[in-house]
Design an enzyme around this catalytic site. Structure first.
Site, PDB file in Angstrom:
ATOM      1  CE1 TYR A 112      -2.926  -2.890   0.389  1.00  0.00           C
ATOM      2  CE2 TYR A 112      -3.452  -2.529   2.671  1.00  0.00           C
ATOM      3  CZ  TYR A 112      -3.709  -3.357   1.524  1.00  0.00           C
ATOM      4  OH  TYR A 112      -4.545  -4.242   1.591  1.00  0.00           O
ATOM      5  CB  SER A 259     -13.673  -4.987  -1.179  1.00  0.00           C
ATOM      6  OG  SER A 259     -12.703  -4.332  -1.890  1.00  0.00           O
ATOM      7  N   PRO A 260     -15.665  -4.908   2.042  1.00  0.00           N
ATOM      8  CG  PRO A 260     -15.554  -4.043   4.352  1.00  0.00           C
ATOM      9  CD  PRO A 260     -14.476  -4.318   3.309  1.00  0.00           C
TER      10      PRO A 260
END
Length: 402
Positions: A112, A259-260
């Site tokens: 990231y 990615s909920p």
């Protein structure tokens, strides 16, 4: 309150070349945002105040033997996946505000930024290190300049990356270390063995896998017990239900959905008219074309109908649905503002009934979601059995056998 969707509509500076490479071929889908409209935000905030939701005594859950807050925080978006990176001091402030609300579980990864996400998390959490659980990930070849050139889970690279992660995170141990993507050139047993050595040395405490299918999970678990599996899972992405969730339940492994919120789509803010900024990873994903967004809108409407009964936004219902699936599921939505973080946390106050869950599941069964969740290069990196249309049962997964 400022709606974060405005940032995409007005545009943003061009992505640095290394982030373009990452997004185009080696991108990792983000733990999603939860921006709400002004009126919904006020409703969520007033409801939270009425129920005491802002107390720091947050619910707890177990990932294997690791206790964490029932809602975690994904820290990828601070490093710039949907927009330019968040101002460092603002990101630090938001992370600490999340801890003040009771979040103890923070998720990041070497890739990231690259490196930026871990730097931010390290700065934010080092003063309260003994009060939090930090999860990070290895598994890519990244040059010192930040160019992602491929996957790499060779044991020597895992150990080198771990030393760098400890420095970035300003700590002497990592609570939960995931393999970010299965390496098709390195047996998973070698990966698990390398992490096991780090655990014996006290540099890592728990081992996890990301984007892994059943066969890979079982093979790794035989060498070093797997504490958590982190795969994409949400109301509109059901891939883990094929084989991964049952495997986790059988083996006593926790599950962390990334990615909920469907990269923000399930919040209802990414409408068919929404315009992606040039720094937005989603602009290159099949499910985020205007046509796909229009075709998939019934999913949002389904969540809106259920949310109306709870005075909750659709994204909050999406998080509550995940929490209702299993007691060992811990979502990690990724806000970039304090308002978004508060709205995510207020989802813990949305108590879905069995009838609510059935309405969501029955309604979704009547909807055919259009387009793939990731680009072809991204999907190619997802393990066999961890994506629809594949199964690892009776096989070995993507990881080679010794």
């Amino acid at each position: 309150m400022k709606n974060y969707a405005d940032d995409f509509e007005t545009g943003a500076p061009e992505m640095p070349s290394r982030r373009k490479l990452f997004a185009a071929g080696l991108g990792i889908a983000a733990a999603s945002l939860l921006p709400l409209s002004e009126s919904r935000a006020q409703t969520a905030t007033s409801g939270a105040a009425a129920t005491g939701a802002r107390s720091s005594n947050l619910q707890r859950r177990m990932l294997g033997s690791l206790e964490v807050s029932a809602m975690g925080m994904g820290c990828q978006n601070f490093a710039g996946m949907y927009s330019p990176p968040t101002n460092r001091q603002e990101a630090v402030r938001i992370i600490r505000a999340a801890h003040d609300r009771g979040v103890t579980f923070f998720d990041v990864a070497e890739v990231y930024g690259p490196f930026l996400g871990e730097d931010i998390v390290g700065e934010a959490l080092s003063p309260i290190r003994d009060q939090v659980i930090i999860a990070t990930k290895f598994g890519f070849d990244i040059t010192p300049e930040g160019q992602v050139t491929g996957v790499n889970s060779r044991p020597d690279n895992i150990k080198r990356v771990t030393e760098q992660q400890l420095r970035c995170l300003k700590t002497d141990y990592i609570d939960l270390q995931y393999q970010h993507r299965v390496d098709p050139t390195v047996p998973i047993e070698d990966v698990a063995g390398a992490v096991q050595e780090l655990i014996r040395e006290g540099k890592v405490r728990h081992f996890g896998l990301s984007a892994a299918g059943e066969a890979t999970i079982r093979r790794a678990h035989k060498v070093q017990p797997v504490t958590a599996v982190q795969n994409e899972y949400s109301v509109w992405t059901r891939d883990p239900e094929v084989e991964v969730l049952a495997t986790c339940e059988e083996l006593g492994i926790g599950f962390v959905p990334w990615s909920p919120l469907g990269m923000g789509y399930l919040t209802g803010t990414v409408t068919p008219m929404f315009v992606h900024g040039p720094a937005d990873l989603r602009a290159n994903l099949p499910r985020f074309t205007p046509e796909a967004r229009r075709a998939n809108w019934p999913v949002v409407e389904l969540l809106q109908r259920v949310g109306a009964r709870h005075q909750a936004a659709p994204g909050q219902v999406a998080l509550a649905w995940l929490l209702a699936r299993k007691p060992w599921i811990v979502p990690i939505p990724g806000p970039i503002t304090e308002d978004q973080m508060d709205q995510n946390m207020d989802a813990l106050q949305v108590q879905l009934s069995a009838a609510d869950v059935k309405e969501i599941d029955d309604g979704f069964a009547r909807i055919t979601v259009q387009s793939a969740r990731l680009s072809p290069p991204m999907l190619a990196m997802i393990d066999t059995g961890a994506k629809l249309g594949t199964s690892s049962k009776g096989g070995t997964g993507m990881s080679p056998v010794r």
